[in-house]
Write a protein that holds these residues in place. Structure first.
Motif, PDB file in Angstrom:
ATOM      1  N   ARG A  64       1.716   6.884  -9.601  1.00  0.00           N
ATOM      2  CA  ARG A  64       1.214   7.644  -8.459  1.00  0.00           C
ATOM      3  C   ARG A  64       1.191   9.139  -8.767  1.00  0.00           C
ATOM      4  O   ARG A  64       0.340   9.867  -8.279  1.00  0.00           O
ATOM      5  N   GLU A  90       0.816  -1.202   0.000  1.00  0.00           N
ATOM      6  CA  GLU A  90       0.000   0.000   0.000  1.00  0.00           C
ATOM      7  C   GLU A  90       0.855   1.258   0.000  1.00  0.00           C
ATOM      8  O   GLU A  90       0.440   2.304  -0.514  1.00  0.00           O
ATOM      9  N   GLN A 149      -1.971   9.889 -10.551  1.00  0.00           N
ATOM     10  CA  GLN A 149      -3.199   9.707  -9.769  1.00  0.00           C
ATOM     11  C   GLN A 149      -3.208  10.547  -8.500  1.00  0.00           C
ATOM     12  O   GLN A 149      -3.908  11.553  -8.409  1.00  0.00           O
ATOM     13  N   GLU A 150      -2.409  10.135  -7.498  1.00  0.00           N
ATOM     14  CA  GLU A 150      -2.486  10.764  -6.189  1.00  0.00           C
ATOM     15  C   GLU A 150      -2.122  12.245  -6.212  1.00  0.00           C
ATOM     16  O   GLU A 150      -2.824  13.072  -5.645  1.00  0.00           O
ATOM     17  N   GLY A 155       1.403   2.062  -3.348  1.00  0.00           N
ATOM     18  CA  GLY A 155       0.181   2.294  -4.097  1.00  0.00           C
ATOM     19  C   GLY A 155      -0.312   1.078  -4.846  1.00  0.00           C
ATOM     20  O   GLY A 155      -1.058   1.199  -5.818  1.00  0.00           O
TER      21      GLY A 155
END
Length: 199
Positions: free
Chosen positions: A122, A41, A125-126, A44
């Motif tokens: 990431r 996690e 996205q994040e 990601g």
């Protein structure tokens, strides 16, 4: 001749060796696989994806889906879903062998490329989501500023701008790392002997 995959030991008291005699190598594999499942996690990715990559990484030969299922202890459907996700991220590769209809999976063993693939995903996205949500909050704050007490408005604006600038800085830093890696790959393609000389 198709190389045989490492057999998966099913004896509960013998992870990788004879009955009652735990195999230290197998114990090390199990520890690493469990660890990658736990930290997945952070990168990601789902825990199962981390475990699958770890199993492939510590296996000398490419593995079939059946081998992955046996090693990780998940269903074929779950394995198939996670293998596709790992392929999409570029964290594993798929190959075939003459006269064999099975698909064989290998890990992305270059750890810089592994990190690069994760960071690129990431970043899209994040980081983009974080920046968008902060900018939206600032826009909402500005739209209703006349209805907010001045001290509270200043406090919220200061905090939101700080987190916006922080996310922006991290986003630019990640972009710089990715650009550097792209440059490194380009240099190695142009001068492969120099890259080999450093190893």
């Amino acid at each position: 001749m198709v190389p045989k995959q490492r057999p998966q030991n099913t004896e509960p008291d013998a992870p990788g060796g004879g009955r009652g005699r735990p195999d230290p190598a197998e114990n090390a594999r199990t520890s690493f696989v469990d660890g990658m499942g736990s930290v997945g996690e952070f990168w990601g990715i789902a825990p199962a994806m981390g475990r699958i990559w770890a199993v492939l990484y510590l296996n000398q030969d490419a593995m079939t889906m059946d081998g992955v299922v046996a090693a990780v202890g998940i269903t074929k459907g779950h394995a198939s879903t996670n293998l596709r996700a790992l392929l999409r991220l570029g964290l594993i590769t798929k190959s075939w062998r003459p006269g064999d209809r099975k698909e064989y999976y290998s890990p992305q063993a270059d750890l810089w490329d592994f990190a690069r693939s994760i960071l690129k995903e990431r970043q899209k996205q994040e980081f983009d989501q974080a920046l968008a949500s902060t900018r939206k909050a600032l826009a909402v704050l500005e739209a209703d500023r006349t209805r907010i007490p001045i001290e509270e408005y200043r406090f919220l604006k200061e905090r939101l701008e700080a987190i916006r600038d922080f996310h922006g800085t991290i986003d630019r830093a990640v972009a710089a790392v990715l650009a550097f890696e792209d440059l490194r790959h380009a240099v190695l393609r142009l001068a492969p002997d120099r890259g080999a000389g450093r190893r």
